[in-house]
Scaffold this active site. Sequence first.
Site, PDB file in Angstrom:
ATOM      1  N   SER A  49       0.795  -1.237   0.000  1.00 16.08           N
ATOM      2  CA  SER A  49       0.000   0.000   0.000  1.00 16.08           C
ATOM      3  C   SER A  49       0.822   1.278   0.000  1.00 16.08           C
ATOM      4  O   SER A  49       0.250   2.369  -0.062  1.00 16.08           O
ATOM      5  CB  SER A  49      -0.958   0.010   1.188  1.00 16.08           C
ATOM      6  OG  SER A  49      -2.043  -0.854   0.944  1.00 16.08           O
ATOM      7  N   LYS A  52       0.056   3.793  -2.623  1.00 11.92           N
ATOM      8  CA  LYS A  52      -0.947   4.861  -2.481  1.00 11.92           C
ATOM      9  C   LYS A  52      -0.323   6.250  -2.352  1.00 11.92           C
ATOM     10  O   LYS A  52      -1.017   7.248  -2.510  1.00 11.92           O
ATOM     11  CB  LYS A  52      -1.873   4.549  -1.307  1.00 11.92           C
ATOM     12  CG  LYS A  52      -2.779   3.357  -1.596  1.00 11.92           C
ATOM     13  CD  LYS A  52      -3.464   2.806  -0.353  1.00 11.92           C
ATOM     14  CE  LYS A  52      -4.296   1.579  -0.724  1.00 11.92           C
ATOM     15  NZ  LYS A  52      -4.596   0.734   0.427  1.00 11.92           N
ATOM     16  N   SER A 111      -5.851   3.426   4.861  1.00 12.61           N
ATOM     17  CA  SER A 111      -5.338   2.741   3.669  1.00 12.61           C
ATOM     18  C   SER A 111      -6.462   2.090   2.867  1.00 12.61           C
ATOM     19  O   SER A 111      -6.362   0.946   2.419  1.00 12.61           O
ATOM     20  CB  SER A 111      -4.282   1.695   4.059  1.00 12.61           C
ATOM     21  OG  SER A 111      -3.469   1.344   2.966  1.00 12.61           O
TER      22      SER A 111
END
Length: 278
Positions: A49, A52, A111
Amino acid sequence: MTTAVITAPAQAATPPKPSIAAKGGFLMNSGTGKTLFTKSADSRLKTGSTTKIMTAYTVLTQRNLNLNTKVKYEKAYSDYIVRNGASSAKGLIVGDRATVRDLLYGLMLPSGCDAAYALADKYGSGSSRGARVKSFIGKMNKNARDLGLRNTHFDSFDGISNGANYSSPRDLTKLTVKAMKNSTFRSLVKTKSYKAKPTMPNGGTRGMPTWTNTNKLLGSYRGAIGVKTGSGSQAKYNLVFAATRNGKTLVGSVLMSSSKTSRYTDAKKVLDYGFKVA
């Protein structure tokens, strides 16, 4: 006759380079650009993640961006997180309209892969959702090329990869230094908790759960100002981090650490070392 002995002033010993559990790591002084720590800094590793960071950067660099623009939360986003067992911006319900600002907080704090999907759908181009998502990922890769990130490629908007989503510790750090020049990004990644206020289909608002930042370095390391966690079965445990002390801001990353705890231990070791040698 006595001969005077002149001794040189004592030099502070350079501290030993720390050993970290992560497969790769990198640290730099964002003000001077000086490299302070490296371990397999240019290896292409899974990012989870931490992808991101580029998702947020790609949204925040859109022309004429209006953070108050409202985006409808579609069933496709909800289905996606259920199908993948993915982290979500909890509390958003199909039919809600959330601001781009809210979705960015949902992206970077809990997230939310659904928030990432909504933003990719909103800011990609095309007549179908699939085309828009493909277009948005194309923008992410163009940004990587424009920033000179030679060991970076994205095949997803959130890090749930089809096998071609990777970056290097140096590249992720360079991206983050660039992103941190954006005031909205800086605010996002240093925020510990946030409560969104989406609009329901009937025009009203309702209570939402508080989104808590997954980055436990905030509040546990003096001077920490961000940035983003990442994990996955292949990516292991990742952390991109930043801290400011005595007017110096250091930004770094550790990729593929062995556990949730070790990524923070790794980051603290690297930062402690960096502040001594910066």
